[in-house]
Design a protein around this motif. Sequence first.
Motif, mmCIF file in Angstrom:
data_model
loop_
_atom_site.group_PDB
_atom_site.id
_atom_site.type_symbol
_atom_site.label_atom_id
_atom_site.label_comp_id
_atom_site.label_asym_id
_atom_site.label_seq_id
_atom_site.Cartn_x
_atom_site.Cartn_y
_atom_site.Cartn_z
ATOM 1 N N ASN A 77 0.830 -1.204 0.000
ATOM 2 C CA ASN A 77 0.000 0.000 0.000
ATOM 3 C C ASN A 77 0.865 1.254 0.000
ATOM 4 O O ASN A 77 0.369 2.344 -0.260
ATOM 5 N N ARG A 78 2.156 1.116 0.281
ATOM 6 C CA ARG A 78 3.083 2.252 0.287
ATOM 7 C C ARG A 78 3.625 2.570 -1.105
ATOM 8 O O ARG A 78 4.334 3.557 -1.281
ATOM 9 N N LEU A 79 3.289 1.770 -2.099
ATOM 10 C CA LEU A 79 3.814 2.009 -3.454
ATOM 11 C C LEU A 79 3.550 3.420 -3.971
ATOM 12 O O LEU A 79 4.446 4.019 -4.564
ATOM 13 N N PRO A 80 2.343 3.986 -3.789
ATOM 14 C CA PRO A 80 2.137 5.345 -4.303
ATOM 15 C C PRO A 80 3.138 6.353 -3.745
ATOM 16 O O PRO A 80 3.655 7.190 -4.479
ATOM 17 N N GLN A 81 3.430 6.265 -2.462
ATOM 18 C CA GLN A 81 4.390 7.198 -1.859
ATOM 19 C C GLN A 81 5.807 6.915 -2.348
ATOM 20 O O GLN A 81 6.573 7.835 -2.625
ATOM 21 N N LEU A 82 6.157 5.653 -2.444
ATOM 22 C CA LEU A 82 7.512 5.276 -2.839
ATOM 23 C C LEU A 82 7.798 5.566 -4.313
ATOM 24 O O LEU A 82 8.943 5.793 -4.697
ATOM 25 N N LEU A 83 6.764 5.557 -5.145
ATOM 26 C CA LEU A 83 6.956 5.769 -6.581
ATOM 27 C C LEU A 83 6.472 7.140 -7.048
ATOM 28 O O LEU A 83 6.427 7.401 -8.248
ATOM 29 N N ALA A 84 6.136 8.022 -6.124
ATOM 30 C CA ALA A 84 5.639 9.357 -6.472
ATOM 31 C C ALA A 84 6.618 10.061 -7.419
ATOM 32 O O ALA A 84 7.813 10.123 -7.152
ATOM 33 N N SER B 54 7.707 9.113 -10.257
ATOM 34 C CA SER B 54 8.547 8.246 -11.095
ATOM 35 C C SER B 54 7.784 7.787 -12.342
ATOM 36 O O SER B 54 6.570 7.933 -12.428
ATOM 37 N N LYS B 55 8.499 7.234 -13.275
ATOM 38 C CA LYS B 55 7.912 6.700 -14.515
ATOM 39 C C LYS B 55 7.826 5.181 -14.476
ATOM 40 O O LYS B 55 7.604 4.540 -15.494
ATOM 41 N N VAL B 56 8.023 4.584 -13.289
ATOM 42 C CA VAL B 56 7.974 3.125 -13.159
ATOM 43 C C VAL B 56 6.569 2.635 -13.499
ATOM 44 O O VAL B 56 5.579 3.153 -12.982
ATOM 45 N N LEU B 57 6.479 1.651 -14.377
ATOM 46 C CA LEU B 57 5.196 1.053 -14.740
ATOM 47 C C LEU B 57 4.718 0.157 -13.610
ATOM 48 O O LEU B 57 5.455 -0.721 -13.155
ATOM 49 N N VAL B 58 3.489 0.368 -13.162
ATOM 50 C CA VAL B 58 2.884 -0.473 -12.138
ATOM 51 C C VAL B 58 1.823 -1.331 -12.816
ATOM 52 O O VAL B 58 0.878 -0.813 -13.403
ATOM 53 N N VAL B 59 2.006 -2.642 -12.756
ATOM 54 C CA VAL B 59 1.027 -3.597 -13.267
ATOM 55 C C VAL B 59 0.346 -4.195 -12.043
ATOM 56 O O VAL B 59 0.956 -4.941 -11.286
ATOM 57 N N ASP B 60 -0.902 -3.834 -11.842
ATOM 58 C CA ASP B 60 -1.654 -4.211 -10.653
ATOM 59 C C ASP B 60 -2.521 -5.420 -10.975
ATOM 60 O O ASP B 60 -3.599 -5.297 -11.537
ATOM 61 N N GLY B 61 -2.035 -6.594 -10.612
ATOM 62 C CA GLY B 61 -2.737 -7.835 -10.895
ATOM 63 C C GLY B 61 -3.922 -8.098 -9.995
ATOM 64 O O GLY B 61 -4.683 -9.028 -10.229
ATOM 65 N N ARG B 62 -4.102 -7.292 -8.964
ATOM 66 C CA ARG B 62 -5.243 -7.441 -8.059
ATOM 67 C C ARG B 62 -6.194 -6.252 -8.134
ATOM 68 O O ARG B 62 -7.253 -6.260 -7.516
ATOM 69 N N ARG B 63 -5.778 -5.216 -8.863
ATOM 70 C CA ARG B 63 -6.564 -3.977 -8.979
ATOM 71 C C ARG B 63 -6.924 -3.412 -7.609
ATOM 72 O O ARG B 63 -8.072 -3.073 -7.341
ATOM 73 N N ASP C 139 -4.831 2.702 -6.531
ATOM 74 C CA ASP C 139 -5.474 3.807 -7.245
ATOM 75 C C ASP C 139 -4.632 4.147 -8.476
ATOM 76 O O ASP C 139 -3.508 4.615 -8.351
ATOM 77 N N ARG C 140 -5.179 3.930 -9.641
ATOM 78 C CA ARG C 140 -4.442 4.149 -10.893
ATOM 79 C C ARG C 140 -3.954 5.582 -11.038
ATOM 80 O O ARG C 140 -2.934 5.848 -11.648
ATOM 81 N N ASP C 141 -4.664 6.532 -10.462
ATOM 82 C CA ASP C 141 -4.296 7.940 -10.585
ATOM 83 C C ASP C 141 -3.071 8.312 -9.754
ATOM 84 O O ASP C 141 -2.546 9.413 -9.878
ATOM 85 N N ALA C 142 -2.617 7.396 -8.899
ATOM 86 C CA ALA C 142 -1.459 7.661 -8.044
ATOM 87 C C ALA C 142 -0.137 7.385 -8.759
ATOM 88 O O ALA C 142 0.917 7.635 -8.197
ATOM 89 N N PHE C 143 -0.199 6.891 -9.996
ATOM 90 C CA PHE C 143 1.007 6.480 -10.714
ATOM 91 C C PHE C 143 1.070 7.132 -12.095
ATOM 92 O O PHE C 143 0.047 7.354 -12.729
ATOM 93 N N GLY C 144 2.286 7.372 -12.549
ATOM 94 C CA GLY C 144 2.469 7.927 -13.877
ATOM 95 C C GLY C 144 2.178 6.917 -14.974
ATOM 96 O O GLY C 144 1.711 7.266 -16.046
ATOM 97 N N ALA C 145 2.445 5.639 -14.685
ATOM 98 C CA ALA C 145 2.204 4.561 -15.653
ATOM 99 C C ALA C 145 1.562 3.398 -14.900
ATOM 100 O O ALA C 145 2.173 2.824 -14.004
ATOM 101 N N TYR C 146 0.323 3.084 -15.237
ATOM 102 C CA TYR C 146 -0.440 2.061 -14.505
ATOM 103 C C TYR C 146 -1.222 1.207 -15.482
ATOM 104 O O TYR C 146 -1.822 1.721 -16.423
ATOM 105 N N GLU C 147 -1.223 -0.102 -15.237
ATOM 106 C CA GLU C 147 -2.091 -1.032 -15.960
ATOM 107 C C GLU C 147 -2.713 -1.962 -14.939
ATOM 108 O O GLU C 147 -2.004 -2.597 -14.159
ATOM 109 N N GLY C 148 -4.030 -2.022 -14.907
ATOM 110 C CA GLY C 148 -4.729 -2.948 -14.024
ATOM 111 C C GLY C 148 -5.162 -4.162 -14.813
ATOM 112 O O GLY C 148 -5.708 -4.030 -15.910
#
Length: 72
Positions: A30-37, A39-48, A51-60
């Motif tokens: 749950n700390r990923l949004p703060q840790l990746l604030a 950044s351009k790191v792609l987050v692939v959320d396999g559990r959805r 919050d997609r809006d917390a990341f610059g690059a997100y795929e659920g």
Amino acid sequence: MQGVRLAGSLEESLQGAAAVVLVTRWAEFNRLPQLLAGSKVLVVDGRRVLDRDAFGAYEGIGWRRAGSGGGQ
């Protein structure tokens, strides 16, 4: 396994990462949004669960139960 590096912490595992694939609901992530604030790191959320809006690059991917919040 050859070529696999184990990290001692979530922060260490993100160092130099181009992508994060989340497939667990462990509270630690749950700390990923703060840790990746910022950044351009792609987050692939396999559990959805994020919050997609917390990341610059997100795929659920995968299922999301109605009313469960999280990614879209």
